[in-house]
Design an enzyme around this catalytic site. Structure first.
Site, PDB file in Angstrom:
ATOM      1  N   ASP A 156       0.835  -1.207   0.000  1.00  0.00           N
ATOM      2  CA  ASP A 156       0.000   0.000   0.000  1.00  0.00           C
ATOM      3  C   ASP A 156       0.868   1.255   0.000  1.00  0.00           C
ATOM      4  OD1 ASP A 156      -2.572  -1.331   0.195  1.00  0.00           O
ATOM      5  OD2 ASP A 156      -2.007  -1.832   2.250  1.00  0.00           O
ATOM      6  N   ASP A 168       9.144  10.452  -9.957  1.00  0.00           N
ATOM      7  CA  ASP A 168       7.833  10.989  -9.614  1.00  0.00           C
ATOM      8  C   ASP A 168       7.780  12.468  -9.959  1.00  0.00           C
ATOM      9  OD1 ASP A 168       9.217  12.264  -7.621  1.00  0.00           O
ATOM     10  OD2 ASP A 168       8.131  11.366  -5.952  1.00  0.00           O
ATOM     11  N   HIS A 194       8.967   9.044  -0.129  1.00  0.00           N
ATOM     12  CA  HIS A 194      10.339   9.063  -0.629  1.00  0.00           C
ATOM     13  C   HIS A 194      11.199   9.977   0.237  1.00  0.00           C
ATOM     14  CE1 HIS A 194       8.204   8.427  -4.755  1.00  0.00           C
ATOM     15  NE2 HIS A 194       8.243   7.314  -4.046  1.00  0.00           N
ATOM     16  N   HIS A 216       6.315  12.519  10.232  1.00  0.00           N
ATOM     17  CA  HIS A 216       5.650  13.633   9.556  1.00  0.00           C
ATOM     18  C   HIS A 216       5.108  13.175   8.199  1.00  0.00           C
ATOM     19  CE1 HIS A 216       5.270  18.002   8.373  1.00  0.00           C
ATOM     20  NE2 HIS A 216       5.274  17.412   7.184  1.00  0.00           N
ATOM     21  N   GLU A 217       5.950  12.503   7.407  1.00  0.00           N
ATOM     22  CA  GLU A 217       5.526  12.075   6.070  1.00  0.00           C
ATOM     23  C   GLU A 217       4.411  11.038   6.134  1.00  0.00           C
ATOM     24  OE1 GLU A 217       6.400  13.790   3.625  1.00  0.00           O
ATOM     25  OE2 GLU A 217       7.938  14.869   4.757  1.00  0.00           O
ATOM     26  N   HIS A 220       1.141  12.627   6.374  1.00  0.00           N
ATOM     27  CA  HIS A 220       0.612  12.990   5.059  1.00  0.00           C
ATOM     28  C   HIS A 220       0.057  11.760   4.344  1.00  0.00           C
ATOM     29  CE1 HIS A 220       1.836  17.116   5.216  1.00  0.00           C
ATOM     30  NE2 HIS A 220       3.131  16.855   5.237  1.00  0.00           N
ATOM     31  N   HIS A 226      -0.802  20.104   6.737  1.00  0.00           N
ATOM     32  CA  HIS A 226       0.004  20.793   7.726  1.00  0.00           C
ATOM     33  C   HIS A 226      -0.850  21.428   8.822  1.00  0.00           C
ATOM     34  CE1 HIS A 226       3.533  21.159   4.723  1.00  0.00           C
ATOM     35  NE2 HIS A 226       3.626  20.071   5.451  1.00  0.00           N
TER      36      HIS A 226
END
Length: 494
Positions: A156, A168, A194, A216-217, A220, A226
């Site tokens: 996933d 990307d 990434h 943190h990532e 998201h 944020h």
């Protein structure tokens, strides 16, 4: 999820000063250029072109930046604001006032898999595995989701460490700039994360702390945008805190629980994952006059949404986009939902495969290339214009050219660029003849797009050049690559 909705989110560092600014009437030309680029990347209002409006908007965005950075709000480009802009930081726009992405995307399953396909050399593989697992656990401790690492197949959430261009939308920019980015939840690349391997990754205060960045990532990747709370993990800028016994701050905890609910008990067994989405229902007939049941490619949806998808050709036709592959094409309409899939010769009976294509909107004509010939077709008409097909030599190409790789018409110059191997020609549509001084090498005039072009098209002022599955969004006035994409991103695969 559309390309606009497909948010790329990046984490940076440095706490910002609260001291009163020293306002100066001017800054250096270098800092002015920095500010222009910074505001365009992180605060630009898409579509604003009027210069006076743009100046007003930029002033407003400077004030927004100063608010986010805990600086005195002046709207003036002062030294302290420039220093704030120089800090490595997150790449998502700071205009958002919300803690969740637009539409509140979230995962619809209780067990998410993740796979690390490339590791950093700064830490051992076992250290990276442990830190990544700890970052996910910060969330599984407070929401009813579980995370499982897998070592093969497509997970996933796909994770990698790599610098520079890495396949990307946004290439990394070297040490000290953008540190990482992650996609919001969704099918395909949704959740993928990434890390810039040009950074120095650590599990301490020195270098860049992987746990804080990863957590943190992954916020998201789970759907968090944020936060304006300076103590939140999801605040746009990075500030090291002691990670011993670290738990999600309340702001982040409340945000992720608003999406997934609270974990009240610890499950003894992992919940069974939900099945993947059902098969695509297939394309609708493109027009009543077309064959309502065109022969499909084997598993067209799988081909359509493959990360390795390579286009044979692409073009716009009255703002709709056509992407050609193996004698078929996908049509992405500006007015209808879904992607229509049709065999080429059911639309244009004389043509079996399309090697290259381009549209001249002012003439309402589309040109399709196959082998040594090309056809002129009125937009959306099934019949070929009288006098076609014509030989490639009619355009001024040498007889040695047996196939055109790609072609694109540039409305601002009224030139058609024709690509063959590692070179290209420029055809003047006004004079109906090839420009002198060609062919020229692609790398000489279009740095950054690669040495060959498989497909090309124009869309809303930008040129898109595909080289294999990778695609460069190119802005001709600046003569530079603006973004790096993957072909399949146009085909509603997010």
């Amino acid at each position: 999820m559309s390309l606009i909705d497909f948010c790329i989110v990046l984490l940076g560092c440095l706490a910002l000063s609260r001291a009163a600014p020293t306002i100066t009437p001017t800054v250096s030309p270098e800092d002015q250029n920095l500010a222009e680029g910074y505001l365009s990347q992180f605060y630009a209002d898409v579509g604003v072109t009027n210069s006076s409006v743009h100046r007003m908007v930029k002033t407003s965005f400077r004030q927004d930046l100063q608010t986010m950075s805990a600086l005195f709000v002046t709207g003036v480009l002062d030294n302290e604001t420039v220093e704030a802009m120089k800090a490595p930081r997150c790449g998502v726009s700071d205009i958002s006032r919300y803690g969740h992405f637009d539409g509140k995307p979230r995962w619809k399953k209780r067990l998410l898999t993740y796979r690390i396909t490339q590791y950093t050399q700064d830490l051992t593989q076992s250290q990276v595995d442990a830190i990544i697992a700890q970052a996910f656990q910060l969330y599984s401790d407070v929401i009813p989701l579980d995370f499982k690492q897998v070592n093969s197949g497509t997970a996933d959430i796909m994770i990698l460490f790599k610098g520079g261009y890495h396949g990307d939308f946004y290439p990394f920019d070297g040490a000290g700039g953008v540190l990482a980015h992650a996609n919001s939840p969704g099918w395909g690349q949704g959740g993928d994360t990434h890390f810039d391997d040009d950074e120095r990754w650590t599990f301490t205060q020195r270098g860049v702390n992987l746990l804080l960045v990863a957590a943190h990532e992954f916020g998201h990747a789970l759907g968090l945008d944020h936060s304006r709370d300076r103590g939140a993990l999801m605040y746009p800028t990075y500030r090291y805190v002691n990670t011993n016994g670290y738990r999600l701050p309340d702001d982040d905890k409340h945000g992720v629980q608003a999406l997934y609910g609270s974990r009240t008990t610890v499950p003894t067994t992992a919940p069974k994952p939900e099945p993947p989405p059902g098969p695509d229902p297939g394309p609708e007939p493109e027009e009543p006059t077309e064959d309502p049941n065109p022969d499909p490619l084997p598993n067209p949806r799988g081909e359509q949404c493959s990360r390795g998808l390579v286009f044979d050709a692409a073009t716009s036709i009255r703002r709709d986009l056509f992407f050609f592959k193996n004698g078929y094409y996908w049509r992405k309409s500006t007015t209808a939902t879904g992607i229509r899939f049709t065999k080429v010769n059911t639309k244009w009976s004389q043509i079996n495969y399309v090697d290259a294509a381009f549209e001249v909107p002012s003439k309402d004509v589309v040109y399709l290339f196959e082998g040594r010939q090309y056809w002129g077709i009125r937009a959306y008409a099934k019949t070929v214009i009288s006098g076609f097909p014509k030989s490639l030599t009619n355009l001024g190409l040498p007889s040695s050219v047996s196939k055109v790789d790609a072609a694109v018409y540039v409305p601002t110059t009224r030139k058609t660029l024709i690509f063959v191997n590692n070179q290209y020609w420029s055809y003047d549509q006004g004079r109906n003849q090839m420009d002198v001084g060609y062919p020229r090498y692609i790398t000489q005039d279009f740095p950054g797009i690669g040495s060959k072009v498989d497909a090309a098209f124009e869309n809303y002022g930008y040129l898109y050049f595909s080289d294999g599955p990778r695609q460069s969004e190119y802005y001709l006035p600046y003569r530079r690559v603006m973004r790096v994409l993957l072909n399949y991103g146009w085909l509603n695969c997010y």
